[in-house]
Design a protein around this motif. Structure first.
Motif, PDB file in Angstrom:
ATOM      1  N   HIS A  10       0.841  -1.209   0.000  1.00  0.00           N
ATOM      2  CA  HIS A  10       0.000   0.000   0.000  1.00  0.00           C
ATOM      3  C   HIS A  10       0.873   1.255   0.000  1.00  0.00           C
ATOM      4  O   HIS A  10       0.602   2.210  -0.731  1.00  0.00           O
ATOM      5  CB  HIS A  10      -0.935   0.000   1.210  1.00  0.00           C
ATOM      6  CG  HIS A  10      -1.766   1.224   1.314  1.00  0.00           C
ATOM      7  ND1 HIS A  10      -2.815   1.473   0.461  1.00  0.00           N
ATOM      8  CD2 HIS A  10      -1.691   2.283   2.155  1.00  0.00           C
ATOM      9  CE1 HIS A  10      -3.358   2.635   0.773  1.00  0.00           C
ATOM     10  NE2 HIS A  10      -2.681   3.154   1.807  1.00  0.00           N
ATOM     11  N   TYR A  11       1.918   1.241   0.802  1.00  0.00           N
ATOM     12  CA  TYR A  11       2.852   2.377   0.848  1.00  0.00           C
ATOM     13  C   TYR A  11       3.484   2.592  -0.530  1.00  0.00           C
ATOM     14  O   TYR A  11       3.563   3.722  -1.014  1.00  0.00           O
ATOM     15  CB  TYR A  11       3.928   2.135   1.904  1.00  0.00           C
ATOM     16  CG  TYR A  11       4.993   3.192   1.937  1.00  0.00           C
ATOM     17  CD1 TYR A  11       4.761   4.412   2.556  1.00  0.00           C
ATOM     18  CD2 TYR A  11       6.231   2.979   1.339  1.00  0.00           C
ATOM     19  CE1 TYR A  11       5.739   5.401   2.583  1.00  0.00           C
ATOM     20  CE2 TYR A  11       7.210   3.966   1.361  1.00  0.00           C
ATOM     21  CZ  TYR A  11       6.960   5.169   1.983  1.00  0.00           C
ATOM     22  OH  TYR A  11       7.921   6.139   1.991  1.00  0.00           O
ATOM     23  N   ALA A  12       3.920   1.509  -1.164  1.00  0.00           N
ATOM     24  CA  ALA A  12       4.555   1.612  -2.482  1.00  0.00           C
ATOM     25  C   ALA A  12       3.583   2.188  -3.507  1.00  0.00           C
ATOM     26  O   ALA A  12       3.946   3.067  -4.300  1.00  0.00           O
ATOM     27  CB  ALA A  12       5.055   0.250  -2.935  1.00  0.00           C
ATOM     28  N   GLU A  13       2.352   1.703  -3.486  1.00  0.00           N
ATOM     29  CA  GLU A  13       1.346   2.203  -4.429  1.00  0.00           C
ATOM     30  C   GLU A  13       0.997   3.659  -4.157  1.00  0.00           C
ATOM     31  O   GLU A  13       0.845   4.453  -5.091  1.00  0.00           O
ATOM     32  CB  GLU A  13       0.074   1.359  -4.328  1.00  0.00           C
ATOM     33  CG  GLU A  13       0.201  -0.025  -4.912  1.00  0.00           C
ATOM     34  CD  GLU A  13      -1.050  -0.854  -4.685  1.00  0.00           C
ATOM     35  OE1 GLU A  13      -2.148  -0.264  -4.577  1.00  0.00           O
ATOM     36  OE2 GLU A  13      -0.918  -2.079  -4.593  1.00  0.00           O
ATOM     37  N   SER A  14       0.873   4.012  -2.902  1.00  0.00           N
ATOM     38  CA  SER A  14       0.461   5.368  -2.530  1.00  0.00           C
ATOM     39  C   SER A  14       1.532   6.412  -2.808  1.00  0.00           C
ATOM     40  O   SER A  14       1.222   7.565  -3.110  1.00  0.00           O
ATOM     41  CB  SER A  14       0.094   5.430  -1.047  1.00  0.00           C
ATOM     42  OG  SER A  14      -0.970   4.565  -0.769  1.00  0.00           O
ATOM     43  N   THR A  15       2.800   6.019  -2.669  1.00  0.00           N
ATOM     44  CA  THR A  15       3.892   6.987  -2.799  1.00  0.00           C
ATOM     45  C   THR A  15       4.698   6.822  -4.082  1.00  0.00           C
ATOM     46  O   THR A  15       5.540   7.665  -4.371  1.00  0.00           O
ATOM     47  CB  THR A  15       4.863   6.867  -1.610  1.00  0.00           C
ATOM     48  OG1 THR A  15       5.469   5.572  -1.636  1.00  0.00           O
ATOM     49  CG2 THR A  15       4.160   7.100  -0.285  1.00  0.00           C
ATOM     50  N   CYS A  16       4.468   5.739  -4.805  1.00  0.00           N
ATOM     51  CA  CYS A  16       5.244   5.414  -6.017  1.00  0.00           C
ATOM     52  C   CYS A  16       6.727   5.271  -5.701  1.00  0.00           C
ATOM     53  O   CYS A  16       7.594   5.561  -6.526  1.00  0.00           O
ATOM     54  CB  CYS A  16       5.025   6.468  -7.100  1.00  0.00           C
ATOM     55  SG  CYS A  16       3.316   6.552  -7.657  1.00  0.00           S
ATOM     56  N   ARG A  17       7.043   4.830  -4.498  1.00  0.00           N
ATOM     57  CA  ARG A  17       8.437   4.638  -4.098  1.00  0.00           C
ATOM     58  C   ARG A  17       8.839   3.173  -4.239  1.00  0.00           C
ATOM     59  O   ARG A  17       8.030   2.276  -4.103  1.00  0.00           O
ATOM     60  CB  ARG A  17       8.656   5.081  -2.659  1.00  0.00           C
ATOM     61  CG  ARG A  17       8.514   6.560  -2.510  1.00  0.00           C
ATOM     62  CD  ARG A  17       8.906   7.009  -1.152  1.00  0.00           C
ATOM     63  NE  ARG A  17       8.792   8.466  -1.086  1.00  0.00           N
ATOM     64  CZ  ARG A  17       9.176   9.176  -0.068  1.00  0.00           C
ATOM     65  NH1 ARG A  17       9.694   8.601   0.983  1.00  0.00           N
ATOM     66  NH2 ARG A  17       9.035  10.483  -0.097  1.00  0.00           N
ATOM     67  N   ASP A  18      10.119   2.981  -4.480  1.00  0.00           N
ATOM     68  CA  ASP A  18      10.689   1.640  -4.572  1.00  0.00           C
ATOM     69  C   ASP A  18      10.841   1.069  -3.160  1.00  0.00           C
ATOM     70  O   ASP A  18      11.488   1.681  -2.315  1.00  0.00           O
ATOM     71  CB  ASP A  18      12.044   1.719  -5.264  1.00  0.00           C
ATOM     72  CG  ASP A  18      12.738   0.371  -5.358  1.00  0.00           C
ATOM     73  OD1 ASP A  18      12.061  -0.674  -5.249  1.00  0.00           O
ATOM     74  OD2 ASP A  18      13.966   0.364  -5.549  1.00  0.00           O
ATOM     75  N   VAL A  19      10.256  -0.075  -2.917  1.00  0.00           N
ATOM     76  CA  VAL A  19      10.342  -0.698  -1.590  1.00  0.00           C
ATOM     77  C   VAL A  19      11.114  -2.018  -1.655  1.00  0.00           C
ATOM     78  O   VAL A  19      11.024  -2.831  -0.742  1.00  0.00           O
ATOM     79  CB  VAL A  19       8.935  -0.923  -0.977  1.00  0.00           C
ATOM     80  CG1 VAL A  19       8.256   0.395  -0.682  1.00  0.00           C
ATOM     81  CG2 VAL A  19       8.071  -1.790  -1.879  1.00  0.00           C
TER      82      VAL A  19
END
Length: 75
Positions: A10-19
């Protein structure tokens, strides 16, 4: 309650950051918090803090060290 993988996704989708390095950061966080807790334990040993509380901090730090080790083995 969502699990860890769901929260990270969810964090990756919400922020478009590489996790992709999430596990590395999780291990680092365990080590850092454990080191801080050990500082509290040292204060307790020096008589500057409640010893029972210090023992609890020390026990939790040990759990975090073990958790970091488990996460490193899973990588």
């Amino acid at each position: 309650m969502p699990g860890r993988a769901e929260l990270v996704a969810h964090y990756a989708e919400s922020t478009c950051r590489d996790v992709s390095a999430f596990r590395w950061y999780q291990v680092l966080a365990c080590f850092r918090v454990a080191a801080l807790l050990e500082g509290g334990y040292a204060r307790a040993l020096a008589g500057k803090m409640n010893r029972k509380l210090g023992d609890g901090l020390h026990a939790y730090a040990g759990w975090l060290w073990a958790k970091a080790g488990q996460e490193m083995e899973r990588a």
